[in-house]
Enzyme design. Structure first.
Site, PDB file in Angstrom:
ATOM      1  N   ASN A   9       0.858  -1.191   0.000  1.00  0.00           N
ATOM      2  CA  ASN A   9       0.000   0.000   0.000  1.00  0.00           C
ATOM      3  C   ASN A   9       0.903   1.252   0.000  1.00  0.00           C
ATOM      4  OD1 ASN A   9      -1.482   2.257   1.076  1.00  0.00           O
ATOM      5  ND2 ASN A   9      -3.090   0.830   1.703  1.00  0.00           N
ATOM      6  N   GLY A  11       0.313   4.453   0.251  1.00  0.00           N
ATOM      7  CA  GLY A  11       0.032   5.453   1.287  1.00  0.00           C
ATOM      8  C   GLY A  11       0.659   5.036   2.620  1.00  0.00           C
ATOM      9  N   GLU A  40      -1.396 -14.105   1.877  1.00  0.00           N
ATOM     10  CA  GLU A  40      -2.838 -14.137   2.180  1.00  0.00           C
ATOM     11  C   GLU A  40      -3.064 -13.723   3.634  1.00  0.00           C
ATOM     12  OE1 GLU A  40      -6.705 -17.081   2.176  1.00  0.00           O
ATOM     13  OE2 GLU A  40      -4.729 -17.905   1.704  1.00  0.00           O
ATOM     14  N   ASP A  69      -0.754  -4.053   9.890  1.00  0.00           N
ATOM     15  CA  ASP A  69      -2.112  -4.392   9.466  1.00  0.00           C
ATOM     16  C   ASP A  69      -3.038  -3.435  10.201  1.00  0.00           C
ATOM     17  OD1 ASP A  69      -3.595  -6.368   7.746  1.00  0.00           O
ATOM     18  OD2 ASP A  69      -4.796  -6.424   9.575  1.00  0.00           O
ATOM     19  N   ASP A 156      -8.920   8.211   4.837  1.00  0.00           N
ATOM     20  CA  ASP A 156      -8.546   9.503   5.429  1.00  0.00           C
ATOM     21  C   ASP A 156      -9.555  10.628   5.195  1.00  0.00           C
ATOM     22  OD1 ASP A 156      -6.311   8.569   6.654  1.00  0.00           O
ATOM     23  OD2 ASP A 156      -4.872   9.487   5.288  1.00  0.00           O
ATOM     24  N   LYS A 188      -0.660  14.202  11.834  1.00  0.00           N
ATOM     25  CA  LYS A 188      -1.258  12.863  11.760  1.00  0.00           C
ATOM     26  C   LYS A 188      -0.397  11.839  12.505  1.00  0.00           C
ATOM     27  CE  LYS A 188      -3.002   9.130   8.916  1.00  0.00           C
ATOM     28  NZ  LYS A 188      -3.203   8.482   7.632  1.00  0.00           N
ATOM     29  N   ARG A 194      -1.246   4.373  13.407  1.00  0.00           N
ATOM     30  CA  ARG A 194       0.072   3.869  12.983  1.00  0.00           C
ATOM     31  C   ARG A 194       1.188   4.588  13.741  1.00  0.00           C
ATOM     32  NH1 ARG A 194      -1.069   4.358   8.294  1.00  0.00           N
ATOM     33  NH2 ARG A 194      -1.826   2.230   8.156  1.00  0.00           N
TER      34      ARG A 194
HETATM   35  P1  ITT Z   1      -0.547  -4.247   2.859  1.00  0.00           P
HETATM   36  O1  ITT Z   1      -1.288  -5.420   3.447  1.00  0.00           O
HETATM   37  O2  ITT Z   1       0.279  -4.606   1.691  1.00  0.00           O
HETATM   38  O3  ITT Z   1       0.207  -3.489   3.911  1.00  0.00           O
HETATM   39  P2  ITT Z   1      -3.222  -3.204   2.545  1.00  0.00           P
HETATM   40  O4  ITT Z   1      -3.765  -1.950   1.957  1.00  0.00           O
HETATM   41  O5  ITT Z   1      -3.816  -4.500   2.079  1.00  0.00           O
HETATM   42  O6  ITT Z   1      -1.645  -3.198   2.298  1.00  0.00           O
HETATM   43  P3  ITT Z   1      -4.337  -3.678   5.161  1.00  0.00           P
HETATM   44  O7  ITT Z   1      -4.706  -5.079   4.820  1.00  0.00           O
HETATM   45  O8  ITT Z   1      -3.730  -3.422   6.509  1.00  0.00           O
HETATM   46  O9  ITT Z   1      -3.302  -3.096   4.109  1.00  0.00           O
HETATM   47  O10 ITT Z   1      -5.636  -2.787   4.966  1.00  0.00           O
HETATM   48  C1  ITT Z   1      -5.757  -1.556   5.596  1.00  0.00           C
HETATM   49  C2  ITT Z   1      -6.965  -0.831   5.051  1.00  0.00           C
HETATM   50  O11 ITT Z   1      -7.258   0.285   5.888  1.00  0.00           O
HETATM   51  C3  ITT Z   1      -6.710  -0.242   3.661  1.00  0.00           C
HETATM   52  O12 ITT Z   1      -7.946  -0.130   2.975  1.00  0.00           O
HETATM   53  C4  ITT Z   1      -6.160   1.124   3.963  1.00  0.00           C
HETATM   54  O13 ITT Z   1      -6.375   2.033   2.912  1.00  0.00           O
HETATM   55  C5  ITT Z   1      -6.931   1.493   5.218  1.00  0.00           C
HETATM   56  N1  ITT Z   1      -6.067   2.288   6.085  1.00  0.00           N
HETATM   57  C6  ITT Z   1      -5.086   1.850   6.920  1.00  0.00           C
HETATM   58  N2  ITT Z   1      -4.465   2.881   7.497  1.00  0.00           N
HETATM   59  C7  ITT Z   1      -5.044   3.997   7.023  1.00  0.00           C
HETATM   60  C8  ITT Z   1      -4.831   5.366   7.227  1.00  0.00           C
HETATM   61  O14 ITT Z   1      -3.873   5.821   7.999  1.00  0.00           O
HETATM   62  N3  ITT Z   1      -5.621   6.210   6.581  1.00  0.00           N
HETATM   63  C9  ITT Z   1      -6.608   5.790   5.762  1.00  0.00           C
HETATM   64  N4  ITT Z   1      -6.856   4.509   5.498  1.00  0.00           N
HETATM   65  C10 ITT Z   1      -6.082   3.610   6.122  1.00  0.00           C
END
Ligand code: ITT
Length: 211
Positions: A9, A11, A40, A69, A156, A188, A194
């Site tokens: 991800n 971001g 997975e 996560d 966000d 933030k 986080r």
């Molecule tokens: P990785 O597993 O590869 O790290 P992912 O996007 O699949 O990437 P997650 O399974 O942890 O990660 O899913 C987290 C979800 O929550 C994802 O939709 C993010 O966009 C959202 N999220 C997590 N932290 C956030 C933040 O600080 N601001 C906005 N959305 C966030």
């Protein structure tokens, strides 16, 4: 210390990189390491999923790895989307669809019942299998409309945290009701799920590494 930021991800990567670099670490992304693994995430908790990702990526890169996560737990939805936050609307990582689905699910719900927690579990993993997991939370509420800003990703624009981080490390009430997207990176990181998880990790790491 050299640390792999184990996320696909972008971001999240940006935030993990800036927090880890501010803590004095050197960060490598999966792209920089040419690692193309997307384990997975079949755990039932944020901590389980962070462990699954950290373990798989640490095996692949061979050095210290941090995985996160995270997700948004909405009280009126019994904690949903929670660990399913990334695929809430079906397609993994479709932020726009996830936001739309969440706004729809909360349509007509009064302000005081829109409370939610953003949660992050970060897992620090060493190649010998020793690992340390820390969790951070940020309370707030889900706005009924978009509050876009200059920053952020994912949920966000619709998440309004209760507090805003101050330069001296304290937290003040978010009286302007700015969304996560409308906070500067420093504001933030000081109060985010986080940022809080990573701060705990930073505090516990010296003892963990010497123990
Ligand atoms: P990785 O597993 O590869 O790290 P992912 O996007 O699949 O990437 P997650 O399974 O942890 O990660 O899913 C987290 C979800 O929550 C994802 O939709 C993010 O966009 C959202 N999220 C997590 N932290 C956030 C933040 O600080 N601001 C906005 N959305 C966030």
């Amino acid at each position: 210390m050299l640390i792999c930021a184990a996320t696909n991800n972008q971001g999240k990567l940006k935030e993990l990189r800036r927090i880890l670099e501010a803590q004095g670490h050197e960060v490598k992304s999966l792209k920089e390491l040419d690692i193309h693994i997307d384990p997975e995430e079949n755990g039932e908790t944020f901590a389980e999923n962070a462990f699954i990702k950290a373990e798989a990526i640490c095996k692949a890169c061979g050095f210290a790895t941090v995985a996160d996560d995270s997700g948004l737990c909405v009280d009126a939805l019994s904690g949903a989307p929670g660990v399913y936050s990334a695929r809430y609307a079906g397609e993994h990582g479709n932020d726009d669809a996830n936001n739309e689905k969440l706004l729809g699910a909360l349509q007509g719900v009064a302000r005081e019942k829109r409370t939610a927690q953003f949660v992050s579990a970060v897992c620090f993993m060493l190649p010998d299998g020793r690992h340390l997991t820390c969790e951070g939370q940020c309370p707030g509420w889900v706005s009924p409309d978009y509050r876009p800003g200059d920053y952020g990703f994912g949920y966000d624009p619709i998440f309004v945290p209760d507090g805003v981080g101050m330069p001296d490390g304290t937290v003040r009430p978010n009286t302007e009701e700015r969304s996560y997207s409308q906070l500067t990176p420093d504001e933030k990181d000081a109060i985010s799920h986080r940022g809080r998880a990573m701060k705990k990790l930073q505090m516990m790491l010296p003892l963990f590494l010497n123990g």
